[in-house]
Design a protein around this motif. Sequence first.
Motif, short mmCIF file in Angstrom:
data_model
loop_
_atom_site.label_atom_id
_atom_site.label_comp_id
_atom_site.label_asym_id
_atom_site.label_seq_id
_atom_site.Cartn_x
_atom_site.Cartn_y
_atom_site.Cartn_z
N ALA A 280 19.24 12.35 33.79
CA ALA A 280 18.94 13.18 32.62
C ALA A 280 19.19 12.37 31.36
CB ALA A 280 19.81 14.44 32.62
N VAL A 281 18.36 12.58 30.36
CA VAL A 281 18.57 11.94 29.07
C VAL A 281 19.65 12.73 28.35
CG1 VAL A 281 17.52 11.28 26.89
CG2 VAL A 281 16.19 11.16 28.99
N GLY A 282 20.63 12.02 27.84
CA GLY A 282 21.75 12.66 27.16
C GLY A 282 23.05 12.06 27.66
N GLY A 283 24.12 12.57 27.21
CA GLY A 283 25.41 12.04 27.61
C GLY A 283 25.85 10.93 26.69
N LYS A 284 27.03 10.43 26.94
CA LYS A 284 27.66 9.42 26.07
C LYS A 284 26.84 8.14 25.98
CE LYS A 284 31.13 6.97 27.48
NZ LYS A 284 32.36 6.50 28.04
N ASP A 285 26.27 7.70 27.08
CA ASP A 285 25.53 6.44 27.10
C ASP A 285 24.02 6.62 27.03
OD1 ASP A 285 27.90 4.90 27.29
OD2 ASP A 285 27.99 5.34 29.44
N GLY A 286 23.57 7.82 26.74
CA GLY A 286 22.14 8.07 26.64
C GLY A 286 21.52 8.64 27.91
N PHE A 287 22.10 8.33 29.06
CA PHE A 287 21.62 8.84 30.33
C PHE A 287 22.81 9.29 31.16
CE2 PHE A 287 18.44 5.82 28.93
CZ PHE A 287 17.26 6.50 29.17
N VAL B 219 20.83 18.34 40.92
CA VAL B 219 19.51 18.95 41.00
C VAL B 219 19.66 20.45 41.24
CG1 VAL B 219 17.39 19.07 42.37
CG2 VAL B 219 18.38 16.86 41.79
N MET B 220 20.61 20.82 42.09
CA MET B 220 20.81 22.23 42.47
C MET B 220 21.65 22.94 41.41
SD MET B 220 19.23 22.11 45.33
CE MET B 220 19.65 23.20 46.63
N ALA C 259 28.33 12.11 41.50
CA ALA C 259 27.98 11.44 40.24
C ALA C 259 29.19 10.69 39.69
CB ALA C 259 27.45 12.45 39.23
N GLU C 260 30.38 11.28 39.78
CA GLU C 260 31.60 10.59 39.33
C GLU C 260 31.82 9.32 40.15
OE1 GLU C 260 35.32 12.68 39.05
OE2 GLU C 260 34.47 14.23 37.75
N LEU C 261 31.58 9.40 41.43
CA LEU C 261 31.72 8.25 42.31
C LEU C 261 30.77 7.13 41.87
CD1 LEU C 261 33.15 7.33 45.00
CD2 LEU C 261 31.16 8.22 46.19
#
Length: 192
Positions: free
Chosen positions: A103-110, A115-116, A128-130
């Motif tokens: 997804a576009v966004g977040g601290k680094d741009g992506f 999905v669910m 995702a954290e992993l």
Amino acid sequence: MPDALANLYDFANTLDLRHFTHHGVQHQQADALQNPAALGEWMHQHGLIHRAAVPSRKTFEAALRLRAAIRAYLKCDPAERHRKPAVTALLGAAMEPFALRVAVGGKDGFALRPVMSDAQAGLSAIVAELYDAASAGTLARLKMCAADECQRVFFDRSKPGTRRWCQSTLCGNREKTRTYRERHRHDPTSEI
């Protein structure tokens, strides 16, 4: 513990295998994820789902496989993790049910986003954290205590990143004392 690893760390430690006595108190082993309802409550408490929903039996079993695979991966020495095909294959298979999208966004741009939108989304956030930790190089600092009677996941804050125990004064001391006693038990000169 860095915030970016908090849910991953807590998830891995929902299985508490410590079985040692400390200051005369026997530590009791525990599993915070006894059933699907407990998993739902744990995810709700960690902000991974908005309301305490009970995940399906299939999602619960996938969560237990994910936790076991993460723990097996973190038990390996960080320099050897990618060289353990059985462990990496287990982790890859365990992450498969938890789809992510960029997804576009977040601290680094992506950012990776689930999905669910159900309970699987909360577990996808752990995956995702992993991934983020592996990309940032901080995953090598997330380790499992080398003491067999502990096996607690910890974050290694030492400068060289070489800690082996969650607490050197507790687990490390026990291991060093045990090694010393074993070495001197078979050494006939130690009794002189």
